[in-house]
Write a protein that holds these residues in place. Structure first.
Motif, PDB file in Angstrom:
ATOM      1  N   TYR A  90     -62.175  -2.835   4.463  1.00  0.00           N
ATOM      2  CA  TYR A  90     -61.608  -1.517   4.231  1.00  0.00           C
ATOM      3  C   TYR A  90     -60.211  -1.653   3.685  1.00  0.00           C
ATOM      4  CZ  TYR A  90     -58.919  -1.834   8.603  1.00  0.00           C
ATOM      5  OH  TYR A  90     -58.058  -2.215   9.582  1.00  0.00           O
ATOM      6  N   GLN A  91     -59.774  -0.596   3.062  1.00  0.00           N
ATOM      7  CA  GLN A  91     -58.519  -0.669   2.329  1.00  0.00           C
ATOM      8  C   GLN A  91     -57.845   0.696   2.366  1.00  0.00           C
ATOM      9  OE1 GLN A  91     -59.107  -1.491  -1.793  1.00  0.00           O
ATOM     10  NE2 GLN A  91     -56.995  -2.130  -2.120  1.00  0.00           N
ATOM     11  N   LEU A  92     -56.581   0.691   2.694  1.00  0.00           N
ATOM     12  CA  LEU A  92     -55.810   1.930   2.620  1.00  0.00           C
ATOM     13  C   LEU A  92     -55.132   1.954   1.257  1.00  0.00           C
ATOM     14  CD1 LEU A  92     -54.303   1.852   6.185  1.00  0.00           C
ATOM     15  CD2 LEU A  92     -55.758   3.644   5.306  1.00  0.00           C
ATOM     16  N   GLY A  93     -55.804   2.547   0.315  1.00  0.00           N
ATOM     17  CA  GLY A  93     -55.252   2.580  -1.036  1.00  0.00           C
ATOM     18  C   GLY A  93     -54.127   3.593  -1.139  1.00  0.00           C
ATOM     19  N   PRO A  94     -53.524   3.699  -2.303  1.00  0.00           N
ATOM     20  CA  PRO A  94     -52.422   4.639  -2.469  1.00  0.00           C
ATOM     21  C   PRO A  94     -52.827   6.088  -2.237  1.00  0.00           C
ATOM     22  CG  PRO A  94     -52.998   3.597  -4.548  1.00  0.00           C
ATOM     23  CD  PRO A  94     -53.778   2.894  -3.494  1.00  0.00           C
ATOM     24  N   SER A  95     -54.028   6.467  -2.667  1.00  0.00           N
ATOM     25  CA  SER A  95     -54.415   7.865  -2.449  1.00  0.00           C
ATOM     26  C   SER A  95     -55.789   8.007  -1.819  1.00  0.00           C
ATOM     27  CB  SER A  95     -54.375   8.627  -3.769  1.00  0.00           C
ATOM     28  OG  SER A  95     -55.298   8.060  -4.661  1.00  0.00           O
ATOM     29  N   THR A  96     -56.481   6.892  -1.628  1.00  0.00           N
ATOM     30  CA  THR A  96     -57.814   6.985  -1.029  1.00  0.00           C
ATOM     31  C   THR A  96     -57.988   5.929   0.057  1.00  0.00           C
ATOM     32  OG1 THR A  96     -58.680   5.504  -2.720  1.00  0.00           O
ATOM     33  CG2 THR A  96     -58.987   7.850  -3.089  1.00  0.00           C
ATOM     34  N   LEU A  97     -58.833   6.264   1.006  1.00  0.00           N
ATOM     35  CA  LEU A  97     -59.306   5.280   1.969  1.00  0.00           C
ATOM     36  C   LEU A  97     -60.585   4.697   1.394  1.00  0.00           C
ATOM     37  CD1 LEU A  97     -59.401   3.950   4.801  1.00  0.00           C
ATOM     38  CD2 LEU A  97     -60.677   5.953   5.565  1.00  0.00           C
ATOM     39  N   GLU A  98     -60.660   3.382   1.301  1.00  0.00           N
ATOM     40  CA  GLU A  98     -61.841   2.794   0.671  1.00  0.00           C
ATOM     41  C   GLU A  98     -62.577   1.899   1.644  1.00  0.00           C
ATOM     42  OE1 GLU A  98     -61.274   1.368  -3.224  1.00  0.00           O
ATOM     43  OE2 GLU A  98     -59.738   2.852  -3.681  1.00  0.00           O
TER      44      GLU A  98
ATOM     45  N   ASP B 495     -65.364   2.303 -12.303  1.00  0.00           N
ATOM     46  CA  ASP B 495     -64.307   2.923 -13.091  1.00  0.00           C
ATOM     47  C   ASP B 495     -64.411   4.444 -13.027  1.00  0.00           C
ATOM     48  OD1 ASP B 495     -62.199   3.002 -15.031  1.00  0.00           O
ATOM     49  OD2 ASP B 495     -63.740   3.614 -16.477  1.00  0.00           O
ATOM     50  N   LEU B 496     -65.659   4.917 -13.090  1.00  0.00           N
ATOM     51  CA  LEU B 496     -65.896   6.352 -13.034  1.00  0.00           C
ATOM     52  C   LEU B 496     -65.423   6.910 -11.694  1.00  0.00           C
ATOM     53  CD1 LEU B 496     -67.179   8.212 -15.098  1.00  0.00           C
ATOM     54  CD2 LEU B 496     -69.335   8.000 -13.878  1.00  0.00           C
ATOM     55  N   MET B 501     -61.716  10.040  -8.419  1.00  0.00           N
ATOM     56  CA  MET B 501     -60.765  10.113  -7.317  1.00  0.00           C
ATOM     57  C   MET B 501     -59.373  10.482  -7.818  1.00  0.00           C
ATOM     58  SD  MET B 501     -62.138   9.630  -4.384  1.00  0.00           S
ATOM     59  CE  MET B 501     -63.398  10.710  -4.959  1.00  0.00           C
ATOM     60  N   ALA B 502     -59.036   9.995  -8.973  1.00  0.00           N
ATOM     61  CA  ALA B 502     -57.727  10.330  -9.531  1.00  0.00           C
ATOM     62  C   ALA B 502     -57.643  11.822  -9.837  1.00  0.00           C
ATOM     63  CB  ALA B 502     -57.469   9.515 -10.782  1.00  0.00           C
ATOM     64  N   GLY B 503     -58.798  12.425 -10.114  1.00  0.00           N
ATOM     65  CA  GLY B 503     -58.807  13.841 -10.458  1.00  0.00           C
ATOM     66  C   GLY B 503     -58.790  14.751  -9.254  1.00  0.00           C
ATOM     67  N   VAL B 504     -58.960  14.190  -8.066  1.00  0.00           N
ATOM     68  CA  VAL B 504     -59.010  15.031  -6.875  1.00  0.00           C
ATOM     69  C   VAL B 504     -57.660  15.664  -6.601  1.00  0.00           C
ATOM     70  CG1 VAL B 504     -59.369  15.016  -4.386  1.00  0.00           C
ATOM     71  CG2 VAL B 504     -60.919  13.796  -5.858  1.00  0.00           C
ATOM     72  N   GLY B 505     -56.622  14.956  -6.991  1.00  0.00           N
ATOM     73  CA  GLY B 505     -55.293  15.530  -6.788  1.00  0.00           C
ATOM     74  C   GLY B 505     -54.812  15.242  -5.394  1.00  0.00           C
ATOM     75  N   GLY B 506     -54.067  16.193  -4.851  1.00  0.00           N
ATOM     76  CA  GLY B 506     -53.511  15.973  -3.534  1.00  0.00           C
ATOM     77  C   GLY B 506     -52.402  14.958  -3.600  1.00  0.00           C
ATOM     78  N   ALA B 507     -52.353  14.114  -2.604  1.00  0.00           N
ATOM     79  CA  ALA B 507     -51.337  13.094  -2.396  1.00  0.00           C
ATOM     80  C   ALA B 507     -50.107  13.229  -3.273  1.00  0.00           C
ATOM     81  CB  ALA B 507     -51.965  11.726  -2.560  1.00  0.00           C
ATOM     82  N   ALA B 534     -54.892  16.358 -16.687  1.00  0.00           N
ATOM     83  CA  ALA B 534     -56.046  15.728 -16.063  1.00  0.00           C
ATOM     84  C   ALA B 534     -56.064  14.275 -16.469  1.00  0.00           C
ATOM     85  CB  ALA B 534     -57.328  16.399 -16.533  1.00  0.00           C
ATOM     86  N   PRO B 535     -56.326  13.452 -15.523  1.00  0.00           N
ATOM     87  CA  PRO B 535     -56.113  12.017 -15.701  1.00  0.00           C
ATOM     88  C   PRO B 535     -56.702  11.453 -16.995  1.00  0.00           C
ATOM     89  CG  PRO B 535     -57.027  12.556 -13.539  1.00  0.00           C
ATOM     90  CD  PRO B 535     -56.825  13.827 -14.262  1.00  0.00           C
ATOM     91  N   PRO B 536     -57.844  10.925 -16.974  1.00  0.00           N
ATOM     92  CA  PRO B 536     -58.308  10.360 -18.214  1.00  0.00           C
ATOM     93  C   PRO B 536     -59.430  11.236 -18.738  1.00  0.00           C
ATOM     94  CG  PRO B 536     -59.052   9.134 -16.260  1.00  0.00           C
ATOM     95  CD  PRO B 536     -58.618  10.474 -15.822  1.00  0.00           C
TER      96      PRO B 536
END
Lengths: 173, 538
Positions: A90-98, B495-496, B501-507, B534-536
């Motif tokens: 598991y990994q605590l990424g910058p914006s996601t938990l993976e 990659d997708l 996830m980058a598009g979810v926003g937040g953080a 929007a990201p990519p």
């Protein structure tokens, strides 16, 4: 959800992390219990076959099947949890938990902190005995499957707070 | 509440006690039971009250155990007004308010209200919601967008009064623009926006929908059942009739019967569709979709645009040939017990798809060119379809000696299905929307605003890994199937997922606005998919 507004993210080195080694023991013990139950069933069947007249004749001497089942199950109990444990990261990424896991079906789950609704910490008796906790992260989607087992009980609450701190200002439902 | 008791519900409640009472002590006890139930119902009705105050709908009720349900208006996902035939005769209606993620507790039913009152309450609820949202946005230093509209200048009035410039790509799709929305004052009073017709369906179109849709199968199941019933009638007139001419006319008669059966079948299918959807009208009122439909049972559904989680476009092979599709809007509010046809477009010309899609999914442009999976996916699809058939055929040829081998004739068919399944696959990620297509006969394309995704998963089974493939699954709030990008190269899938996830926003991206309503996004989380940042783009 607790208000953890501007709490500074607790410094946790990002990177792939394995589960606590005790989780391997938890799985092995759990599987061993199942294997024991199965062996007992086979033994009972053998005894029944020997005792009841007219039952199909056993091919070998009494107990062969039980021993065979016990040996195979024992080997599985030894190997499968090991494979499962090695696959878990598991990994605590910058914006996601993976979460990465799975032996036959490999899966890589990403849960944005932003989407976390609440986090449950559960402890089965086995886990309690070995000082572990399981984190269950919930989002608004019922299909999100984010169980993170094998966290040392002492760390679990800290990890939960780290994740909640990263959800941002959440007055979510 | 309206003093009209729902007779059918009352009937259901009466049935069990009535049966018990009748079996126990005959008619007198039965009468007593009926009276008791009636009294209880009336008392319960008197106890059940609702009030809308300060943006919260409160419903009190309960005879012995008092209950109180509170629904903050900004949490409302969907408001439905349902009128069954009996309700229409008494001019009352059921008002259903759907809130969070589904499940049994998420729906509040007010049963029954006088029709005018129900309409008034619906308007009041939605207006209260708009007001709350407006206050929020005013407090949010003006930088916040309540809806996923690209430009947020007049967001203050809580409506998407903005032009929807999907048109940036050259399409002439425009959003209704209320006259007041031109004055950009955030303090403007909530205006009553004009209804903007998205779609109306006439009888002809509905008949076509029935003739090409699942209604055919439904009716096909009903007709033989009716015939069966008829054949079990105690008196069968045709048994006693023996016409000598019958022997001669036999084949002709049989043909006529078959024709008659087909006619009844087709007419039935068309009728089912027409009964369900007659007067189908989908309007855009402010930032809400209003759907009204139904010949006997009348349904009115209101769904805020910002609650749309995904749009599913499906088209079976024969509909594709005819250039027709159907749509289904997935919202977080559709409760577990509700039929999923609540907000569906039963039939739509494929040429009209872009226009409707742009209206119901803010920011969606036209259907993008889809990225096809690698050839390995074709092998996987073939194996998946052919291997089970071969296995069954082998079994059949062993068990049923001479003729079982005929089962191998199904193998080319299975291979054809495999190829079709591969042809059906495709995905694209454009302007903050993930588009995923799959299916062989019935092809489904799901369009998801990535900002709505709750989490995602890349998954690869043993055989998929050997072929270097993986599938991406996206989790959405509320019930309904999950969007899947199947059998893409594993690197592409990973990659997708990263891009979704980058598009979810937040953080980091939406610091101040983040997370006002993490369920499905009244607020902050919708700000991110603005096409610009929007990201990519795919």
């Amino acid at each position: 959800m607790t208000e953890v507004a501007a709490a500074a993210p607790v410094a946790v080195a990002d990177g792939l992390r394995p589960l606590h080694p005790n989780q391997l023991r938890v799985w092995r013990l759990g599987w061993a219990l199942a294997a024991l139950a199965l062996s007992a069933l086979v033994l009972a069947a053998e005894l029944a076959a020997a005792a009841v007249a007219g039952a199909p004749q056993l091919p070998g001497p009494m107990g062969t099947a039980t021993v065979a089942v016990a040996v195979v199950a024992g080997a599985l109990v030894w190997w499968l949890p090991r494979l499962g444990y090695d696959a878990w990261r598991y990994q605590l990424g910058p914006s996601t938990l993976e979460l990465r896991r799975g032996v036959v079906i490999r899966s890589h789950t990403a849960i944005p902190y932003f989407r976390v609704q609440h986090i449950d910490i559960t402890r089965s008796p086995l886990e309690r005995a070995l000082g572990l906790s399981q984190l269950v992260v919930r989002t608004a989607a019922a299909t999100t499957d984010a169980r993170l087992p094998g966290i040392a009980a002492a760390d679990a609450e800290r990890l939960r707070d780290v994740i909640l701190a990263r959800t941002g200002r959440g007055d979510a439902v | 509440m309206s003093p009209v008791l729902d007779v059918s519900a009352l009937g259901r409640q009466l049935l069990a006690p009535a049966a018990v009472a009748f079996s126990a002590g005959g008619l007198r006890l039965l009468a007593l039971g009926v009276v008791v139930v009636l009294v209880v119902r009336v008392l319960a009705w008197r106890r059940r009250t609702y009030v809308l105050e300060r943006g919260v709908l409160r419903v009190d009720g309960g005879l012995l155990v008092r209950s109180q349900q509170l629904v903050p208006c900004e949490r409302i996902q969907q408001v439905n007004l349902v009128q069954k035939l009996r309700h229409r005769m008494l001019s009352v209606a059921i008002l259903e308010v759907q809130t969070a993620v589904g499940g049994p507790g998420s729906e509040l039913r007010l049963e029954v209200l006088a029709f005018a009152e129900a309409e008034r309450l619906r308007t009041a609820l939605l207006a209260a919601k708009a007001r709350v949202v407006q206050r929020r946005s005013a407090a949010g230093a003006g930088g916040r967008e309540e809806d996923d509209v690209a430009t947020g200048a007049d967001e203050g009035d809580g409506h998407v009064g903005q032009d929807l410039d999907v048109a940036s790509a050259g399409e002439g799709v425009r959003r209704p623009r209320g006259p007041e929305s031109t004055n950009e004052s955030p303090q403007a009073p909530p205006w009553v926006p004009a209804a903007w017709p998205v779609l109306e369906l006439g009888y002809r179109q509905l008949a076509v929908a029935g003739l090409t849709g699942k209604e055919l199968l439904v009716v096909l199941a009903i007709v033989p059942a009716t015939a069966q019933l008829a054949s079990e009638l105690p008196w069968q007139p045709w048994d006693d009739v023996h016409l000598p001419a019958l022997d001669v006319l036999g084949p002709t008669l049989l043909g006529a019967l078959a024709l008659g059966f087909v006619a009844v079948w087709l007419a039935g299918a068309a009728a089912v569709s027409i009964f369900a959807n007659a007067g189908y009208r989908l309007n855009l009122v402010g930032d809400e979709l209003h759907l009204s439909r139904g010949l006997l049972d009348h349904h009115e559904t209101t769904l805020p645009l910002s609650r749309v989680q995904a749009v599913r476009v499906s088209a079976s092979l024969h509909r594709r040939v005819l250039g027709l599709v159907s749509l289904r809007l997935q919202s977080a509010g559709t409760g577990a017990n509700t039929e999923d046809t609540r907000l569906a477009v039963p039939i739509l010309a494929a040429a009209d798809l872009d226009r409707v899609l742009a209206l119901v999914l803010t920011g969606a442009g036209h259907f993008p060119e889809l990225h096809r999976p690698p050839p390995a996916a074709l092998r996987r699809a073939l194996v998946r379809h052919v291997v089970p058939v071969v296995a069954v055929a082998l079994g059949a040829s062993v068990v049923v000696r001479p003729w079982g081998a005929l089962a191998f004739l199904a193998v080319p068919l299975a291979a054809g299905m495999g190829i079709a399944a591969y042809r059906g696959l495709g995905h694209a990620l454009v302007d903050g929307f993930l588009v995923a297509r799959s299916g062989s006969w019935n092809r489904q394309t799901v369009v998801v605003p990535v900002a709505r995704s709750q989490s995602a998963r890349v998954q690869a089974g043993w055989w998929q890994r050997r072929a270097g493939l993986a599938s991406l699954l996206v989790d959405l709030a509320g019930p309904g199937p999950r969007p899947v990008v199947r059998d893409e190269a594993s690197g592409v899938a990973e990659d997708l997922m990263a891009r979704v996830m980058a598009g979810v926003g937040g953080a980091g991206s939406v610091s101040g606005a983040a997370g006002d309503d993490a369920v499905s996004g009244a607020a902050g989380d919708d700000a991110s998919p603005a096409p610009g940042p929007a990201p990519p783009a795919g």
